[in-house]
Write an enzyme that holds these catalytic residues in place. Structure first.
Site: not given
Length: 778
Positions: A27, A662, A684, A713
């Protein structure tokens, strides 16, 4: 009860969920190919169907053959995002992502996950006490709800057309709203849970569609009910009662299983027992067995007992689980067997790990083995004698593990047993700060990165060729040195103040240390989804931990030789090594953390001796292991903070210790973050748009801090103006003398083109804010 479908008993053996990324990350590869434009939506859909069907057939082969025994927990990206898609809960800041049919198609779905050039994606944070990340819904008074996806129904219909009746799955309404955040447009004090009445009709409509498709069961996941929230318990209790009054009262619906993984259900068990749901799952592995009176209140509901651990990989003590099932069966009505959580948190199949010793493999159970354990315990409930051989085999393996060499090492235990309070403390921060200013001479708002730089295909290829023997160690090391030189030169050109070597030699920030510490082993195919298409291979921490030789020193020393600027030594902290490994379950976590802490303490001493003046000890998982019940949190925070301090307390005053965290709710653990006593903490903040600075301000955080200004990200490149705005916000709430400038996290997953552009914008923005500070001071 549904009008269309006859009542079907809940299966005697089932899993709460199964890994969905694919046995060989099929996937991940398909999704990333789609993002890159290499395949179209039809090809992506075909790949997804292949994975779904292979999962269903594999679980049937393992014995889960009853109707609804196979969980329909597939997701292209994230189960919370799936619920957002079905509810049509698209934040207004994205505009209208729904297509002409009022559906959130696959491109709209991925837009919420990954953002656009001009719009940040949904915030990401940890899923309960796991290393899985979910996308946080944004709900406000303005949010509109409508059934905007048919994917759950379509996936059920696809499996049914192939002869397998699965059990559709969706995050339940109470958990969905408790995990949501107030939208940007919501008024102060707005609680997403207040929108409960507005989402229940959408859930009801989904139930009706599943009934029409032929589903006999649906699984509604309510893990938020095992957590202590700031929302009053009575308010949550009322929401649970109302939700399942409405959903179980639907004229056309499948039978309803409510699952409650990750801990003890406690008081909410009685609330759910009083509703008309048909089955209730409890985590009977991590949570204690409820009282007989609480279980009796379930009446004729099926109790789905999660006695097999879905979160870790150790072989189940079948004898202990059988005794637990006896206790449950004596007090409840019909009892069936499942896992404590979804097995999405573990790899597929331990038999594929031929490089592990026979002994170690015999101690382990991955997802496939857990299905076999569930089946064996279901057989025990039906006929105890039929499971005797399986129970005896498990007991023998567990006894062999306890006596195996390396599980206990007396020299390690002697060292941890002789620790004193002095081993956990450094000098006062003011003393350290003065020594570090003298040693480092850094400008205001010093710029740095978190550690890793992009892992190119060339780096990965070199590592694979070295592992296969196609490159000698000397050839491989030279290639890594060439990459380090490139990274150092790039940072010099961009104008960064504190540099990193980019970590090209590291396959993973935990696995790299696991491969160099005694007491660990690593897998080849043990991939686990972290978020979206991102996967990790957690290491296996099975024995007492020691460091036999320096691990990072030669790379840091080489990198420092290339520049006159400070070079950070990069280590992974003890809590994160535990959190991102499968950790032994035969002793307290605090004891294991101290063993890792001492190994890191020795590494820090060697880095200092090599001339490294800044050392970063990453703890991104500090929040992750925080117990879900408040009564248990203080003990956890004590040993977790102590293990970090043990690792770092031997450093000289002039050595600047950094740490990094984070994707967590930092306000919850701000005292613990302060307690780490790091000289600089990077956190973060970009995706959450600097929310953390309010916590830092209210707490009065007094040491160096770098709230992230670049969300790594997502593939989007933040423009200079965006970074400038984030930094301006930080300066308003945190004294500028404390502020550092850095991305949210390491850059390993990004490409070089986007990384260079983003980092260049960060430096430009920093210069703008510095100039403003100088002008204000003059």
């Amino acid at each position: 009860m549904p009008e269309n479908n006859p009542a079907t008993p809940f299966p005697a053996a089932s899993l709460l969920g199964y890994p969905r990324i694919g046995r060989r990350r099929e996937l991940k590869k398909a999704v990333e190919a789609y993002w890159a434009g290499k395949i179209d939506a039809d090809a992506l859909d075909a790949a997804a169907k292949d994975i779904q069907l292979s999962i269903a057939r594999r679980l049937q082969d393992l014995g889960l053959t009853e109707a609804a025994a196979v969980p329909g927990t597939f997701s292209y990206y994230d189960q919370v995002l799936d619920a957002t898609a079905h509810l049509g809960a698209v934040p207004a800041r994205f505009g209208n992502l729904l297509n002409a049919e009022g559906q959130l198609d696959i491109d709209g779905y991925f837009t919420l996950a990954r953002g656009t050039k001009d719009q940040q994606p949904l915030e990401m944070t940890k899923w309960f006490d796991t290393n899985y990340h979910y996308l946080v819904p944004e709900i406000g008074p303005e949010t509109t709800f409508a059934l905007a996806s048919n994917r759950i129904v379509a996936e059920f219909e696809f499996a049914l057309a192939n002869g397998i009746e699965t059990r559709p799955y969706i995050v339940g309404p109470v958990t969905y709203l408790l995990l949501s955040k107030a939208s940007d447009d919501a008024p102060a004090g707005f609680a997403p849970l207040s929108r409960l009445e507005d989402i229940l009709p959408v859930y009801t409509q989904l139930l009706e569609k599943l009934t029409a498709a032929g589903a006999s069961w649906i699984q509604l996941d309510e893990p938020a009910l095992v957590v202590d929230h700031d929302t009053p318990a009575a308010e949550i209790e009322a929401a649970v009662a109302r939700s399942y009054e409405v959903l179980s009262g639907a004229a056309k619906r499948p039978q309803i299983l409510v699952s409650t993984p990750y801990g003890a259900l406690d008081g909410q068990l009685g609330t759910l027992a009083a509703t008309a749901i048909d089955a209730l799952h409890i985590d009977a592995f991590k949570g204690a067995v409820p009282s007989a009176a609480a279980l009796a209140a379930l009446g004729d509901k099926t109790l789905v007992a999660g006695v097999v651990d879905g979160h870790n990989i150790w072989r189940n003590d079948l004898a202990a689980s059988a005794a637990k099932l006896d206790e449950l069966k004596a007090a409840a009505g019909r009892v069936t067997v499942s896992t404590s959580t979804s097995t999405q948190h573990v790899p597929h199949d331990v038999t594929e790990e031929g490089q592990l010793s026979d002994d170690l493999r015999s101690w382990l159970a991955f997802a496939d083995q857990k299905a076999v354990e569930v089946k064996a315990l279901a057989a025990y409930l039906a006929d105890p004698a039929s499971a005797r051989a399986a129970i005896d085999e498990a007991s023998a393996a567990i006894a062999g593990r306890a006596a195996a060499a390396g599980v206990r090492r007396e020299e390690v235990r002697t060292r941890t047993g002789s620790l004193t309070d002095a081993d956990f403390s450094r000098s006062e921060y003011a003393v350290r700060e003065a020594a570090q200013e003298k040693a480092l001479h850094l400008p205001p708002l010093p710029t740095t990165t978190i550690g890793s730089f992009p892992q190119t295909s060339g780096i990965r290829s070199a590592r694979a060729r070295n592992n296969k023997g196609e490159l000698t160690n000397a050839q491989y090391e030279q290639l890594m040195k060439d990459e380090i030189k490139r990274v150092v030169e790039l940072q010099e050109e961009l104008g960064y103040d504190v540099l990193v070597h980019g970590e090209p030699e590291r396959n993973d920030m935990v696995q790299y240390f696991a491969e160099n510490l005694d007491g660990f082993d690593v897998t080849v195919h043990g991939w686990v989804q972290s978020y979206g298409s991102r996967c990790t291979r957690p290491s296996i921490l099975w024995g007492d931990v020691t460091r036999s030789a320096p691990i990072t020193v030669k790379w840091a020393e080489y990198a420092q030789s290339l520049t006159g600027k400070p070079m950070k030594g990069m280590l992974t902290g003890p809590v994160t090594i535990l959190a991102w490994s499968f950790v032994r379950d035969d002793q307290p976590l605090g004891e294991t953390a101290n063993q890792v802490g001492l190994a890191l303490r020795d590494e820090i001493a060697d880095l200092e001796a090599a001339g490294i003046k800044i050392i970063q000890v990453d703890e991104p998982a500090l929040r992750e292991l925080l117990p879900l019940r408040k009564a248990e949190q203080a003990a956890y925070l004590k040993w977790s903070v102590d293990s970090f301090r043990l690792a770092t307390a031997g450093a000289a005053d002039a050595t600047q210790i950094h740490t990094h965290l984070c994707y967590s709710e930092f306000g919850v653990i701000i005292d613990a973050i302060d307690g780490l006593d790091a000289d600089v903490t990077s956190i973060e903040a970009a995706r959450s748009r600097m929310e953390v600075v309010h916590d830092l301000e209210s707490h009065g955080f007094g040491r160096g801090v770098g709230p992230g200004v670049y969300d790594i990200h997502s593939p989007r490149v933040p423009c200079e103006a965006e970074v400038t705005e984030l930094l301006a916000t930080a300066v308003k709430h945190v004294p500028s003398r404390q502020l550092w400038v850095n991305p949210d996290c390491g850059l390993k997953t990004r490409g070089y083109a986007e990384t260079e552009e983003s980092l260049r914008n960060v430096v430009k923005a920093t210069k703008t804010i510095r100039a403003g500070l100088l002008a204000a001071a003059s």
